[in-house]
Scaffold this motif. Sequence first.
Motif, PDB file in Angstrom:
ATOM      1  N   ILE A   1       1.154  28.154  10.717  1.00 22.51           N
ATOM      2  CA  ILE A   1       0.541  26.752  10.751  1.00 22.51           C
ATOM      3  C   ILE A   1      -1.048  26.852  11.093  1.00 22.51           C
ATOM      4  O   ILE A   1      -1.667  25.952  10.589  1.00 22.51           O
ATOM      5  CB  ILE A   1       1.476  26.311  11.873  1.00 22.51           C
ATOM      6  CG1 ILE A   1       2.968  26.175  11.696  1.00 22.51           C
ATOM      7  CG2 ILE A   1       0.987  25.005  12.352  1.00 22.51           C
ATOM      8  CD1 ILE A   1       3.693  25.975  12.694  1.00 22.51           C
TER       9      ILE A   1
ATOM     10  N   ALA B   1      -0.156  25.868  21.391  1.00 26.65           N
ATOM     11  CA  ALA B   1       1.013  26.647  21.024  1.00 26.65           C
ATOM     12  C   ALA B   1       1.109  27.981  22.190  1.00 26.65           C
ATOM     13  O   ALA B   1       1.993  28.447  22.470  1.00 26.65           O
ATOM     14  CB  ALA B   1       0.548  27.199  19.945  1.00 26.65           C
TER      15      ALA B   1
ATOM     16  N   ALA C   1      -2.992  27.305   8.094  1.00 26.97           N
ATOM     17  CA  ALA C   1      -2.773  26.088   7.148  1.00 26.97           C
ATOM     18  C   ALA C   1      -3.782  24.812   7.657  1.00 26.97           C
ATOM     19  O   ALA C   1      -4.474  24.366   6.779  1.00 26.97           O
ATOM     20  CB  ALA C   1      -1.360  25.582   7.302  1.00 26.97           C
ATOM     21  N   LEU C   2      -3.845  24.752   9.117  1.00 29.53           N
ATOM     22  CA  LEU C   2      -4.790  23.869   9.608  1.00 29.53           C
ATOM     23  C   LEU C   2      -6.162  24.060   9.440  1.00 29.53           C
ATOM     24  O   LEU C   2      -6.921  23.411   9.000  1.00 29.53           O
ATOM     25  CB  LEU C   2      -4.582  23.503  11.125  1.00 29.53           C
ATOM     26  CG  LEU C   2      -2.847  23.200  11.578  1.00 29.53           C
ATOM     27  CD1 LEU C   2      -2.926  23.477  13.285  1.00 29.53           C
ATOM     28  CD2 LEU C   2      -2.843  21.610  11.029  1.00 29.53           C
TER      29      LEU C   2
ATOM     30  N   THR D   1       4.948  32.318  12.193  1.00 29.60           N
ATOM     31  CA  THR D   1       5.228  30.920  11.986  1.00 29.60           C
ATOM     32  C   THR D   1       3.819  30.185  12.783  1.00 29.60           C
ATOM     33  O   THR D   1       3.034  29.302  12.079  1.00 29.60           O
ATOM     34  CB  THR D   1       6.237  30.309  12.472  1.00 29.60           C
ATOM     35  OG1 THR D   1       7.517  31.006  11.906  1.00 29.60           O
ATOM     36  CG2 THR D   1       6.244  28.945  12.353  1.00 29.60           C
ATOM     37  N   VAL D   2       3.598  30.844  13.846  1.00 30.97           N
ATOM     38  CA  VAL D   2       2.374  30.195  14.501  1.00 30.97           C
ATOM     39  C   VAL D   2       0.986  30.411  13.754  1.00 30.97           C
ATOM     40  O   VAL D   2       0.237  29.388  13.675  1.00 30.97           O
ATOM     41  CB  VAL D   2       2.351  30.790  15.968  1.00 30.97           C
ATOM     42  CG1 VAL D   2       1.057  30.315  16.619  1.00 30.97           C
ATOM     43  CG2 VAL D   2       3.682  30.008  16.880  1.00 30.97           C
ATOM     44  N   TYR D   3       1.096  31.751  13.436  1.00 38.86           N
ATOM     45  CA  TYR D   3      -0.396  31.909  12.646  1.00 38.86           C
ATOM     46  C   TYR D   3      -0.522  31.301  11.328  1.00 38.86           C
ATOM     47  O   TYR D   3      -1.659  31.008  10.809  1.00 38.86           O
ATOM     48  CB  TYR D   3      -0.575  33.528  12.472  1.00 38.86           C
ATOM     49  CG  TYR D   3      -0.920  34.098  14.030  1.00 38.86           C
ATOM     50  CD1 TYR D   3      -2.338  33.718  14.466  1.00 38.86           C
ATOM     51  CD2 TYR D   3      -0.331  35.155  14.537  1.00 38.86           C
ATOM     52  CE1 TYR D   3      -2.742  34.147  15.507  1.00 38.86           C
ATOM     53  CE2 TYR D   3      -0.845  35.534  15.683  1.00 38.86           C
ATOM     54  CZ  TYR D   3      -2.051  35.018  16.183  1.00 38.86           C
ATOM     55  OH  TYR D   3      -2.396  35.937  17.326  1.00 38.86           O
TER      56      TYR D   3
END
Length: 205
Positions: free
Chosen positions: A27, A55, A30-31, A23-25
């Motif tokens: 996001i 994060a 996507a950014l 999930t962190v990667y």
Amino acid sequence: MRKTTVLGINMEQQANRRRLVITVYAILAALIAVGWFVDRLKVSGYYIYFAALFANYKILGGYGAEGLVKPFTGKGPRNQPMPSDLTELQLYAAGNLTAGFPDDYRNDERDLQRRDRVHYQAYQWICGLLAILWLLSTWEAHPPHFVPAGLLPILMYLLVLPAILLAITLPQAMLLWTEPDFIAEPEDADEPNSRVAIRRNTIPQ
């Protein structure tokens, strides 16, 4: 691992920690995609970098006082709570007691071995990215005939920020990804009211 939950989700299970890393990667990726279409990461890249730092500090840990992974330095936060009674205060003043919860910050021998191993593994990938960036920078002045000259700056922009984000997040992500499930078991079977300890399965070296 110091905490057991993130946003109310149990992180003692390896599957949940892997979902968290993904999930962190996702996001961050996507950014980066949005920032590329907005301004080619020229300004948005700064915000994405600080988002990765946030994060790290709040979720992953490792390089901050908070997060799942203990600080790699083994140092606690600067502002720790003072001992509650006079005896603890005297021990603390003599340097024989660390305020707060020292086990949340101190790295034992196993923690140090895991820290060194994941940094070695992570920075192999990062060194590979740096080698590619170096090659692109040398080609920019005299691009080879098989690479369009306008493509080189684009590739450099697209690789620099991910390399930086990996440098500050990949070791912690690898620790969370590879650490097995945490299993609760009694410290001493002979004591009926024994406290529950957290035992970790050993990871093959």
